[in-house]
Design a protein around this motif. Structure first.
Motif, mmCIF file in Angstrom:
data_model
loop_
_atom_site.group_PDB
_atom_site.id
_atom_site.type_symbol
_atom_site.label_atom_id
_atom_site.label_comp_id
_atom_site.label_asym_id
_atom_site.label_seq_id
_atom_site.Cartn_x
_atom_site.Cartn_y
_atom_site.Cartn_z
ATOM 1 N N MET A 50 0.868 -1.403 0.024
ATOM 2 C CA MET A 50 0.062 0.082 -0.052
ATOM 3 C C MET A 50 1.144 1.168 0.049
ATOM 4 O O MET A 50 0.451 2.189 -0.543
ATOM 5 C CB MET A 50 -0.878 -0.089 1.178
ATOM 6 N N GLY A 51 1.876 1.304 0.714
ATOM 7 C CA GLY A 51 2.718 2.154 0.735
ATOM 8 C C GLY A 51 3.519 2.485 -0.689
ATOM 9 O O GLY A 51 3.536 3.876 -1.326
ATOM 10 N N LYS A 52 3.985 1.393 -1.204
ATOM 11 C CA LYS A 52 4.642 1.598 -2.750
ATOM 12 C C LYS A 52 3.358 2.153 -3.612
ATOM 13 O O LYS A 52 3.673 3.187 -4.338
ATOM 14 C CB LYS A 52 4.813 0.064 -3.172
ATOM 15 N N ALA A 53 2.019 1.731 -3.450
ATOM 16 C CA ALA A 53 1.011 2.177 -4.414
ATOM 17 C C ALA A 53 0.705 3.712 -4.097
ATOM 18 O O ALA A 53 0.496 4.527 -5.025
ATOM 19 C CB ALA A 53 -0.253 1.264 -4.155
ATOM 20 N N PHE A 54 0.874 4.189 -2.915
ATOM 21 C CA PHE A 54 0.819 5.486 -2.799
ATOM 22 C C PHE A 54 1.888 6.464 -3.316
ATOM 23 O O PHE A 54 1.567 7.333 -3.623
ATOM 24 C CB PHE A 54 0.582 5.703 -1.215
ATOM 25 N N ASP A 55 3.032 5.753 -2.902
ATOM 26 C CA ASP A 55 4.416 6.638 -3.558
ATOM 27 C C ASP A 55 4.141 6.769 -5.197
ATOM 28 O O ASP A 55 4.362 7.854 -5.632
ATOM 29 C CB ASP A 55 5.575 5.684 -3.307
ATOM 30 N N GLN A 56 3.513 5.866 -5.796
ATOM 31 C CA GLN A 56 3.426 5.829 -7.133
ATOM 32 C C GLN A 56 2.223 7.125 -7.583
ATOM 33 O O GLN A 56 2.289 7.795 -8.456
ATOM 34 C CB GLN A 56 2.996 4.610 -7.903
ATOM 35 N N LEU A 57 1.205 6.910 -6.742
ATOM 36 C CA LEU A 57 0.170 8.017 -6.923
ATOM 37 C C LEU A 57 0.520 9.285 -6.745
ATOM 38 O O LEU A 57 0.241 10.186 -7.383
ATOM 39 C CB LEU A 57 -1.038 7.576 -5.867
#
Length: 212
Positions: A133-140
């Motif tokens: 989820m953290g990686k997904a947020f970083d990409q967002l």
């Protein structure tokens, strides 16, 4: 407003659906298995796998709420699912994207160097979901041409807690309440999320919500 909800029958999605409905919004579940919808529901829904959704399916919505929850052992889907949803919306003025995020990427120190998921007491079994989820947020955060808001709960996301009607908001740092506890009920989280849908105060930002 017309609000599409991915994961509308899940723990957070069902609370968000209920909160939006009592406010008079039109809720359109975007759901893989319509048999999980309440028996008394007769409104419109879209029955499709998340990865089969198209822009045509969502173009008439004002908001898409991403309440998708990856199953244990498939936590990488937090990254791929959000990336896919973003690809549908990118470059279009609507719908707006509201993401039900995680607490693991919130910072716990004033210097904003230590995340909750990096602390010694963070549960080992929760780390795969928090990491992805953290990686997904970083990409967002790097994405352009998408109208998004990312909403993180507190450290303890309480499925059984009441709807108190009160909460406090922060941004990238973990919040605690008057008792020194970091917690929020699903019902109050849903309240805060629908408030943000209506008020549109935190565009292209992450916010976090905690009980008072």
């Amino acid at each position: 407003m017309k609000i599409g909800i991915i994961g509308a029958t899940g723990k957070s999605g069902s609370k968000i659906s209920a909160e939006a409905l009592i406010r008079g919004h039109e809720v359109i579940p975007l759901i893989r298995n319509a048999s999980k919808l309440p028996d008394n529901r007769d409104s419109y829904y879209i029955e499709k796998d998340l990865y089969e959704l198209t822009y045509e399916d969502i173009k008439n919505l004002d908001v898409v709420v991403d309440a998708f929850n990856a199953p244990v052992g498939r936590e990488e889907l937090h990254q791929t699912s959000l990336s896919y949803i973003v690809s549908l919306i990118q470059g279009h003025e609507t719908p707006r994207l509201i993401v039900v995020g995680g607490a693991g990427s919130l910072y716990v120190d004033d210097a904003m160097t230590t995340r909750l998921m990096d602390t010694p007491d963070f549960p080992e079994e929760a780390k795969p979901a928090a990491f992805n989820m953290g990686k997904a947020f970083d990409q967002l955060k790097l994405t352009e041409d998408v109208n998004w808001t990312y909403l993180s709960p507190s450290a303890f996301f309480d499925p059984k807690g009441p709807r108190t009607g009160k909460y406090q908001l922060g941004k990238d740092r973990l919040l605690t309440n008057s008792k020194g506890e970091s917690e929020i009920s699903y019902a109050d989280f849903a309240l805060a999320l629908v408030d943000e849908i209506e008020n549109q105060q935190f565009i292209d930002q992450r916010i976090t919500v905690c009980s008072e």
